[in-house]
Design an enzyme around this catalytic site. Structure first.
Site, PDB file in Angstrom:
ATOM      1  N   LYS A 230       1.012  -1.084   0.063  1.00 45.01           N
ATOM      2  CA  LYS A 230       0.150  -0.050  -0.006  1.00 45.01           C
ATOM      3  C   LYS A 230       0.755   1.190  -0.036  1.00 45.01           C
ATOM      4  O   LYS A 230       2.136   1.205   0.604  1.00 45.01           O
ATOM      5  CB  LYS A 230      -0.944  -0.001   1.362  1.00 45.01           C
ATOM      6  CG  LYS A 230      -2.120   0.801   0.949  1.00 45.01           C
ATOM      7  CD  LYS A 230      -3.159   0.108   0.316  1.00 45.01           C
ATOM      8  CE  LYS A 230      -4.526   0.631   0.515  1.00 45.01           C
ATOM      9  NZ  LYS A 230      -5.722  -0.200  -0.028  1.00 45.01           N
TER      10      LYS A 230
ATOM     11  N   GLY B  18     -17.749   7.793  -2.589  1.00 46.61           N
ATOM     12  CA  GLY B  18     -16.684   7.750  -3.616  1.00 46.61           C
ATOM     13  C   GLY B  18     -16.902   6.905  -4.653  1.00 46.61           C
ATOM     14  O   GLY B  18     -18.134   6.405  -4.700  1.00 46.61           O
ATOM     15  N   ASN B  19     -15.872   6.412  -5.065  1.00 40.27           N
ATOM     16  CA  ASN B  19     -15.905   5.143  -6.352  1.00 40.27           C
ATOM     17  C   ASN B  19     -16.834   4.098  -5.839  1.00 40.27           C
ATOM     18  O   ASN B  19     -17.739   3.603  -6.483  1.00 40.27           O
ATOM     19  CB  ASN B  19     -14.596   5.113  -6.630  1.00 40.27           C
ATOM     20  CG  ASN B  19     -14.677   3.692  -7.765  1.00 40.27           C
ATOM     21  OD1 ASN B  19     -14.866   2.614  -7.309  1.00 40.27           O
ATOM     22  ND2 ASN B  19     -14.358   4.094  -8.929  1.00 40.27           N
ATOM     23  N   ALA B  20     -16.504   3.486  -4.640  1.00 41.21           N
ATOM     24  CA  ALA B  20     -17.104   2.403  -4.208  1.00 41.21           C
ATOM     25  C   ALA B  20     -18.464   2.622  -3.767  1.00 41.21           C
ATOM     26  O   ALA B  20     -19.524   1.853  -4.200  1.00 41.21           O
ATOM     27  CB  ALA B  20     -16.274   1.627  -2.974  1.00 41.21           C
ATOM     28  N   GLY B  21     -18.840   3.690  -2.756  1.00 40.39           N
ATOM     29  CA  GLY B  21     -20.034   3.798  -2.323  1.00 40.39           C
ATOM     30  C   GLY B  21     -21.267   4.327  -3.302  1.00 40.39           C
ATOM     31  O   GLY B  21     -22.202   3.867  -3.515  1.00 40.39           O
TER      32      GLY B  21
ATOM     33  N   GLY C  87     -20.230   6.842   2.665  1.00 40.33           N
ATOM     34  CA  GLY C  87     -19.053   7.314   1.634  1.00 40.33           C
ATOM     35  C   GLY C  87     -19.742   7.436   0.443  1.00 40.33           C
ATOM     36  O   GLY C  87     -20.526   6.344  -0.106  1.00 40.33           O
TER      37      GLY C  87
HETATM   38  N1  GLU Z   1      -7.310   0.263  -3.389  1.00 30.97           N
HETATM   39  C1  GLU Z   1      -8.031  -0.973  -3.740  1.00 30.97           C
HETATM   40  C2  GLU Z   1      -8.053  -1.999  -2.469  1.00 30.97           C
HETATM   41  O1  GLU Z   1      -7.778  -1.426  -1.221  1.00 30.97           O
HETATM   42  C3  GLU Z   1      -7.428  -1.540  -4.912  1.00 30.97           C
HETATM   43  C4  GLU Z   1      -6.203  -2.180  -4.842  1.00 30.97           C
HETATM   44  C5  GLU Z   1      -5.686  -2.713  -6.265  1.00 30.97           C
HETATM   45  O2  GLU Z   1      -6.347  -2.653  -7.058  1.00 30.97           O
HETATM   46  O3  GLU Z   1      -4.477  -3.020  -6.397  1.00 30.97           O
HETATM   47  O4  GLU Z   1      -8.121  -3.026  -2.604  1.00 30.97           O
END
Ligand code: GLU
Length: 440
Positions: A117, A231-234, A229
């Site tokens: 990360k 954002g993209n996911a929510g 949230g």
């Molecule tokens: N940020 C996303 C996660 O937490 C995607 C990570 C990725 O695609 O490498 O799973």
């Protein structure tokens, strides 16, 4: 001006941090699986922590410095993989926790990656587009020796998006004089992206919910959902659920939220969010709201804290970590929690929810659709193929439902929670790879 440290890590002694909370779940898993001390030690700290201070010239001519991180948790199963977040609270402890969760996540969905990360500690809303581009390119220059399609492949996370991934790929290719479409995922379609990557995190969670409610003989139109949230996911989740007949009763963003027992139309919310920056934009300008209109539409303004405790059947935290705690867990009304955010529930809250019979689908499974389609994008970049949207969707469904069924089986057989089951599966798969390599 550029300071840099890279450490090969030794055990930490910190107490009430995100990482110590993660370690609690990890230690329980290691004990349950009867893993030897030598093997267990391998999981306790990331393999590498890279930290740098990155500098940019701001639009007003001043120099700004930002702490930046890339943490590489484990690469026994394949290249480190995981997003980069831009957030004022993104510090080493948080990034380290999220990197460890990525290693479990990629193992749970059984894709050939490890976990990593990245993060830059800044408020992206305070930067112009030019400054945002400068900081994104500077991040790549700072960490270019540690990333690459076979080494560590970043992606979007909180406050980062396809445009940022494109700048990063461009910078990496310039710096390394290579053609490297698979050094990063979540890119725009015009520059090596995959169809379906933008909706993938929500789509994966949606497939799990569909399967869950089918088995429990529930009907979408009987189910009320609250999503923290937008954002993209929510946001994509709100659309999928609304279109499938669920009633989305509450949504929120970092400014606060909106609740209606009659249900909210995500298309309208998205339109106002785009134009005003807030999900409450249809009714409020800053703190001033049109109360008559809200009353007419049977809508209330709520805080992010209130959203978590709202009357609903399914709660979806899709924003930041550590929002469901021992303090509010006793008051949560939802029967089901689907963690689209990473790390939204503390271990203490987990225990309370479990005792209360709330079924929780953990982050390492619920939001794994994102990294799964990242894997498809990485594969396409390496082969030069372009998959159809149908192929991405069908493969994502297969991978996610296989993982979900595996976790469900592990949970029932061992009478453990879904989080415990997912951790067991993830750790076992990582251990198998480590043993095969002769690391332990
Ligand atoms: N940020 C996303 C996660 O937490 C995607 C990570 C990725 O695609 O490498 O799973």
């Amino acid at each position: 001006m550029l300071t840099s440290t890279t450490t090969q890590t030794t055990p930490s002694t910190s107490t009430s941090t995100s990482y110590s909370r993660y370690q609690k779940t990890l230690s329980q898993t290691l004990a349950r699986l009867n893993i030897s001390e030598k093997e267990a030690n391998f999981f306790k700290e990331p393999q590498f922590i890279h930290k740098k201070e990155i500098a940019i010239i701001r639009d007003d001519g001043t120099t700004a410095l930002y702490p930046a991180f890339r943490v590489q948790a484990n690469n026994a199963r394949g290249p480190f993989k995981g997003g980069i977040r831009y957030h004022p609270l993104a510090d080493e402890d948080e990034v380290k926790t999220l990197a460890a969760l990525m290693a479990i996540k990629t193992a749970v969905v059984n894709i050939p990656f490890g976990g990593g990360k990245g993060g830059i500690q800044l408020d992206p809303k305070s930067l112009s587009k030019k400054e945002l581009e400068a900081v994104s390119r500077a991040y790549i220059r700072a960490f270019k020796d540690h990333i690459g399609s076979d080494i560590d492949c970043p992606a979007p996370d909180v406050n980062t998006n396809p445009a940022i991934m494109a700048w990063m790929r461009d910078e990496y290719e310039k710096e390394t004089k290579t053609f490297s479409p698979s050094m990063i995922t979540g890119k725009p379609m015009s520059f090596g992206g995959s169809l379906g990557r933008d909706t993938a995190t929500a789509r994966g969670g949606f497939f799990i919910l569909e399967e869950l409610i089918e088995r429990t003989a529930m009907d979408p139109d009987e189910l009320r959902v609250a999503i923290q949230g937008f954002g993209n996911a929510g946001m994509h989740m709100a659309h999928f659920l609304h279109n499938a007949g669920f009633t989305v009763v509450a949504v929120s963003d970092s400014h606060g939220g909106i609740y209606s027992p009659d249900g909210i139309d995500p298309v309208r919310i998205e339109k106002y969010k785009r134009n005003t920056g807030e999900v409450t934009g249809e009714y409020c300008e800053g703190s001033v709201c049109d109360l008559n209109r809200m009353k007419y539409d049977n809508v209330e303004r709520i805080t992010n804290e209130q959203l978590l405790e709202i009357e609903c059947d399914i709660l979806i935290p899709a924003a930041l970590d550590n929002v469901i705690t021992e303090e509010n867990a006793p008051r949560i009304k939802a029967q089901y929690i689907l963690e689209l955010a990473n790390g939204p529930t503390t271990p203490e809250a987990d225990e309370i929810l479990n005792r209360r019979g709330v079924k929780l689908i953990p982050d390492v499974l619920a939001n794994a659709g994102g990294v799964t389609v990242s894997y498809f994008e990485w594969t396409q970049g390496r082969s030069g193929e372009q998959w159809t949207a149908e192929k991405v969707d069908a493969e994502l469904k297969r991978v996610i439902l296989d993982a979900y069924k595996g976790v469900r089986r592990e949970s029932y057989r061992n009478k453990i929670t879904y989080r415990e089951a997912a951790f067991s599966i993830g750790i076992k798969r990582m251990l198998d790879a480590m043993r095969a390599r002769g690391w332990v």
